[in-house]
Write a protein that holds these residues in place. Sequence first.
Motif, PDB file in Angstrom:
ATOM      1  N   VAL A 147       0.847  -1.198   0.000  1.00 10.25           N
ATOM      2  CA  VAL A 147       0.000   0.000   0.000  1.00 10.25           C
ATOM      3  C   VAL A 147       0.884   1.249   0.000  1.00 10.25           C
ATOM      4  O   VAL A 147       0.606   2.233  -0.698  1.00 10.25           O
ATOM      5  CB  VAL A 147      -0.972  -0.003   1.205  1.00 10.25           C
ATOM      6  CG1 VAL A 147      -1.829   1.263   1.203  1.00 10.25           C
ATOM      7  CG2 VAL A 147      -1.877  -1.236   1.147  1.00 10.25           C
ATOM      8  N   GLN A 148       1.987   1.197   0.760  1.00 12.03           N
ATOM      9  CA  GLN A 148       2.908   2.344   0.766  1.00 12.03           C
ATOM     10  C   GLN A 148       3.524   2.553  -0.622  1.00 12.03           C
ATOM     11  O   GLN A 148       3.645   3.668  -1.097  1.00 12.03           O
ATOM     12  CB  GLN A 148       3.998   2.127   1.824  1.00 12.03           C
ATOM     13  CG  GLN A 148       3.457   2.311   3.244  1.00 12.03           C
ATOM     14  CD  GLN A 148       4.432   1.923   4.331  1.00 12.03           C
ATOM     15  OE1 GLN A 148       5.160   0.946   4.192  1.00 12.03           O
ATOM     16  NE2 GLN A 148       4.435   2.662   5.432  1.00 12.03           N
ATOM     17  N   ARG A 149       3.885   1.442  -1.263  1.00 10.76           N
ATOM     18  CA  ARG A 149       4.438   1.550  -2.616  1.00 10.76           C
ATOM     19  C   ARG A 149       3.392   2.082  -3.593  1.00 10.76           C
ATOM     20  O   ARG A 149       3.705   2.894  -4.480  1.00 10.76           O
ATOM     21  CB  ARG A 149       4.941   0.185  -3.091  1.00 10.76           C
ATOM     22  CG  ARG A 149       5.577   0.245  -4.472  1.00 10.76           C
ATOM     23  CD  ARG A 149       5.897  -1.128  -4.998  1.00 10.76           C
ATOM     24  NE  ARG A 149       7.176  -1.641  -4.542  1.00 10.76           N
ATOM     25  CZ  ARG A 149       8.292  -1.618  -5.280  1.00 10.76           C
ATOM     26  NH1 ARG A 149       8.276  -1.107  -6.493  1.00 10.76           N
ATOM     27  NH2 ARG A 149       9.415  -2.121  -4.813  1.00 10.76           N
ATOM     28  N   ALA A 150       2.136   1.637  -3.397  1.00  7.01           N
ATOM     29  CA  ALA A 150       1.053   2.086  -4.280  1.00  7.01           C
ATOM     30  C   ALA A 150       0.868   3.598  -4.173  1.00  7.01           C
ATOM     31  O   ALA A 150       0.607   4.271  -5.170  1.00  7.01           O
ATOM     32  CB  ALA A 150      -0.250   1.368  -3.929  1.00  7.01           C
ATOM     33  N   THR A 151       1.026   4.127  -2.965  1.00  6.22           N
ATOM     34  CA  THR A 151       0.902   5.582  -2.784  1.00  6.22           C
ATOM     35  C   THR A 151       1.963   6.290  -3.622  1.00  6.22           C
ATOM     36  O   THR A 151       1.686   7.298  -4.268  1.00  6.22           O
ATOM     37  CB  THR A 151       1.110   5.972  -1.299  1.00  6.22           C
ATOM     38  OG1 THR A 151       1.206   4.807  -0.527  1.00  6.22           O
ATOM     39  CG2 THR A 151      -0.013   6.760  -0.785  1.00  6.22           C
ATOM     40  N   GLN A 152       3.173   5.734  -3.600  1.00 14.66           N
ATOM     41  CA  GLN A 152       4.266   6.296  -4.405  1.00 14.66           C
ATOM     42  C   GLN A 152       3.939   6.228  -5.889  1.00 14.66           C
ATOM     43  O   GLN A 152       4.062   7.216  -6.611  1.00 14.66           O
ATOM     44  CB  GLN A 152       5.571   5.526  -4.143  1.00 14.66           C
ATOM     45  CG  GLN A 152       6.255   5.884  -2.844  1.00 14.66           C
ATOM     46  CD  GLN A 152       6.494   7.387  -2.740  1.00 14.66           C
ATOM     47  OE1 GLN A 152       5.950   8.027  -1.831  1.00 14.66           O
ATOM     48  NE2 GLN A 152       7.256   7.956  -3.670  1.00 14.66           N
ATOM     49  N   LEU A 153       3.516   5.022  -6.336  1.00 12.43           N
ATOM     50  CA  LEU A 153       3.220   4.811  -7.759  1.00 12.43           C
ATOM     51  C   LEU A 153       2.116   5.750  -8.224  1.00 12.43           C
ATOM     52  O   LEU A 153       2.179   6.317  -9.322  1.00 12.43           O
ATOM     53  CB  LEU A 153       2.800   3.366  -8.011  1.00 12.43           C
ATOM     54  CG  LEU A 153       3.880   2.287  -7.900  1.00 12.43           C
ATOM     55  CD1 LEU A 153       3.264   0.903  -8.089  1.00 12.43           C
ATOM     56  CD2 LEU A 153       4.977   2.507  -8.948  1.00 12.43           C
ATOM     57  N   THR A 154       1.086   5.928  -7.363  1.00  8.08           N
ATOM     58  CA  THR A 154      -0.026   6.792  -7.729  1.00  8.08           C
ATOM     59  C   THR A 154       0.456   8.232  -7.869  1.00  8.08           C
ATOM     60  O   THR A 154       0.086   8.947  -8.795  1.00  8.08           O
ATOM     61  CB  THR A 154      -1.142   6.718  -6.658  1.00  8.08           C
ATOM     62  OG1 THR A 154      -1.369   5.333  -6.366  1.00  8.08           O
ATOM     63  CG2 THR A 154      -2.428   7.325  -7.142  1.00  8.08           C
ATOM     64  N   LYS A 155       1.333   8.633  -6.927  1.00 12.45           N
ATOM     65  CA  LYS A 155       1.879   9.996  -6.968  1.00 12.45           C
ATOM     66  C   LYS A 155       2.661  10.218  -8.267  1.00 12.45           C
ATOM     67  O   LYS A 155       2.501  11.222  -8.941  1.00 12.45           O
ATOM     68  CB  LYS A 155       2.806  10.206  -5.759  1.00 12.45           C
ATOM     69  CG  LYS A 155       2.754  11.610  -5.185  1.00 12.45           C
ATOM     70  CD  LYS A 155       3.705  11.753  -4.003  1.00 12.45           C
ATOM     71  CE  LYS A 155       3.186  11.081  -2.745  1.00 12.45           C
ATOM     72  NZ  LYS A 155       4.186  11.088  -1.655  1.00 12.45           N
ATOM     73  N   GLU A 156       3.483   9.203  -8.622  1.00 13.58           N
ATOM     74  CA  GLU A 156       4.307   9.315  -9.833  1.00 13.58           C
ATOM     75  C   GLU A 156       3.448   9.374 -11.091  1.00 13.58           C
ATOM     76  O   GLU A 156       3.787  10.050 -12.059  1.00 13.58           O
ATOM     77  CB  GLU A 156       5.269   8.127  -9.929  1.00 13.58           C
ATOM     78  CG  GLU A 156       6.442   8.254  -8.962  1.00 13.58           C
ATOM     79  CD  GLU A 156       7.109   6.916  -8.697  1.00 13.58           C
ATOM     80  OE1 GLU A 156       6.919   5.978  -9.493  1.00 13.58           O
ATOM     81  OE2 GLU A 156       7.810   6.811  -7.672  1.00 13.58           O
ATOM     82  N   ALA A 157       2.326   8.630 -11.070  1.00 17.21           N
ATOM     83  CA  ALA A 157       1.468   8.573 -12.260  1.00 17.21           C
ATOM     84  C   ALA A 157       0.762   9.902 -12.508  1.00 17.21           C
ATOM     85  O   ALA A 157       0.296  10.163 -13.608  1.00 17.21           O
ATOM     86  CB  ALA A 157       0.444   7.450 -12.103  1.00 17.21           C
ATOM     87  N   GLN A 158       0.662  10.747 -11.426  1.00 17.65           N
ATOM     88  CA  GLN A 158      -0.083  11.998 -11.586  1.00 17.65           C
ATOM     89  C   GLN A 158       0.799  13.141 -12.089  1.00 17.65           C
ATOM     90  O   GLN A 158       2.001  13.072 -12.051  1.00 17.65           O
ATOM     91  CB  GLN A 158      -0.728  12.392 -10.255  1.00 17.65           C
ATOM     92  CG  GLN A 158      -1.968  11.550  -9.983  1.00 17.65           C
ATOM     93  CD  GLN A 158      -2.380  11.578  -8.514  1.00 17.65           C
ATOM     94  OE1 GLN A 158      -1.710  12.159  -7.678  1.00 17.65           O
ATOM     95  NE2 GLN A 158      -3.490  10.931  -8.219  1.00 17.65           N
TER      96      GLN A 158
END
Lengths: 158, 446
Positions: A147-158
Amino acid sequence: MNANLQFTLNGKLQRISSDPQRSLLEVLREDLDLTGTKYGCGEGQCRACTVLLDGNPVRSCLTQATEVEGHTVETIEGLARNGALHPVQEAFIKEGAMQCGYCVPGMIMTTVGFLRRNPAPTRTQIIEALNGNICRCCGYVNILKAVQRATQLTKEAQ
Amino acid sequence: MNTRPGELDLIEPERYELHEGPFYHFEISRREFVHVLGAGILISVAIPGVLAQRAGRGEGSSTLAQRLHLGADGMISVFTSKVEVGQGSRTQLTQAAAEELRVPVERVRLIMADSATGPDDGGTAGSRTTPSTVPTIRKACAAARQLLLDTAASQFSIDGKSLSVRDGKVEGLGPGKQFSYADLAGEKYAEALRREATPGVAVTKVSEWRVLGTPVPRVGATEIVAGAHRYPSDIRRPGMLYGKVLRPPSYGAQLTGIDLASAQALPGLITVRDGDFIGFAAPTSFAAERARDNAAKTANWNTADHPSSDELFAHLRIHASPQRSRREVKGSPDDAFKSANKVLRASYHIAYIQHAPMEPRAAVAEWTDGLLTVWTGTQQPARVRDDLASAVRVPRERVRVIVPDTGGGFGGKHSGEVAIEAARLALVAKKPVSVRWSREDEFTWA
């Protein structure tokens, strides 16, 4: 007597005819063959059956089919876009956040709903959001990392 | 049973449960009875429970065809009776095969726990997959690699000792010459696959491992996160019905009466009564469950008294069968107490616990021309096949058990009750039937 129902399912209009007392979980799994949503307990205690109803995580085993009339439902099968996995799905693979994997669709749907409302959560907030989702294999450490990694990935995708 | 120090391979498998044998014994019709046994009198004899696990029986199959299938497309299928219940055996055994075959992990397709195809590596229990099955798979795949080398050497008249395998292809053949597993799979070499693999081919030294012992992505992870993997409770067959079974109100309760007339009048509903087994199958779980619950209201039972959890240990002290109990004394406790500086005495009772896998027991049964195929989540496919054969009285050769990667086992999924229930319902329904235990079934009857 069956009820004729209409709702948006994974971005498409869905019509079904079902006994109104049946659960959303059973309709998804048996009528629509969307078996990614899992039965774990049937009484709202494990959240393996989590789907998004109008964007919010709900327990589909406790949701009657009639309750989704006119609403929007998202399941694990609807997350990928054009063959590309959702960032949360990617993160679960990258962190190896699964053993038997049976709880994973519920974990992912809870996470997706949660991150939409809170895109930059603290560790404590993540734990609170996923607290109701049971993983009997006890893979919680990697799930938290995912979930922590997903937060990072989501941030990068935006 | 005594433990034998120094013989690590003989570690007794963990014992998870008392195996009672098939829960249901279907009544034999008179005609069948006469056909099978001849006219006479039927005497019921209790069969002692079988505690011996199949764990550890990993050696024995030595021909390539039993363990491996080399595809002309370059995919290599490896067969094992082991199951994946979340412990990672699929990934680990795939790595073991890839290591010895010298192919990427993606080129190996591990076919697990299909009684129609696989060699019998025993059930999945007692943490035996790593010490027993990994070496078995490695040896078999090393033998396959040697067969590839031998065949290439004779094909190109080259000394085999100068050849090696990399990425599924033979290296050292010289310019412009190629030979791979896909070539070996070609019709020309089909005969080679029927011959015995050379036994005793050396497996790769640990210091030379490239795949084993390295982190690889979990095999099947993409299907899991996409919700695409079909667990036993997700298996769907054409025309499949959903089954529900009437449970006694308590262990050992005897059914004395039930009204099934209203259920039998419902269109589209299958009702089966066979001895104490009463089950229903319908196009939806909801319909089957409603029929079951309505019938339950009309049922009368003779219940048996049981000790409460508080009284259980006192009860067992008196009633436990000496044949099925195990007393283990090592050394001399009396001497140890006498020579101790300080003696502390305490008794500990540990509650019986539920394994509680996330996925409750589930099975789909399908009959085709007298052949029974069952998809179910079990750690003991061979035992479940035998239980099925015995319960529905067909030869075991006509029963096929397939175990899709399952949502947890934890040593609890060793028996075949749910498979038997699905098979019994499917026999009458003449359609595939899926029985999925509820969490309540799981906590009460597993």
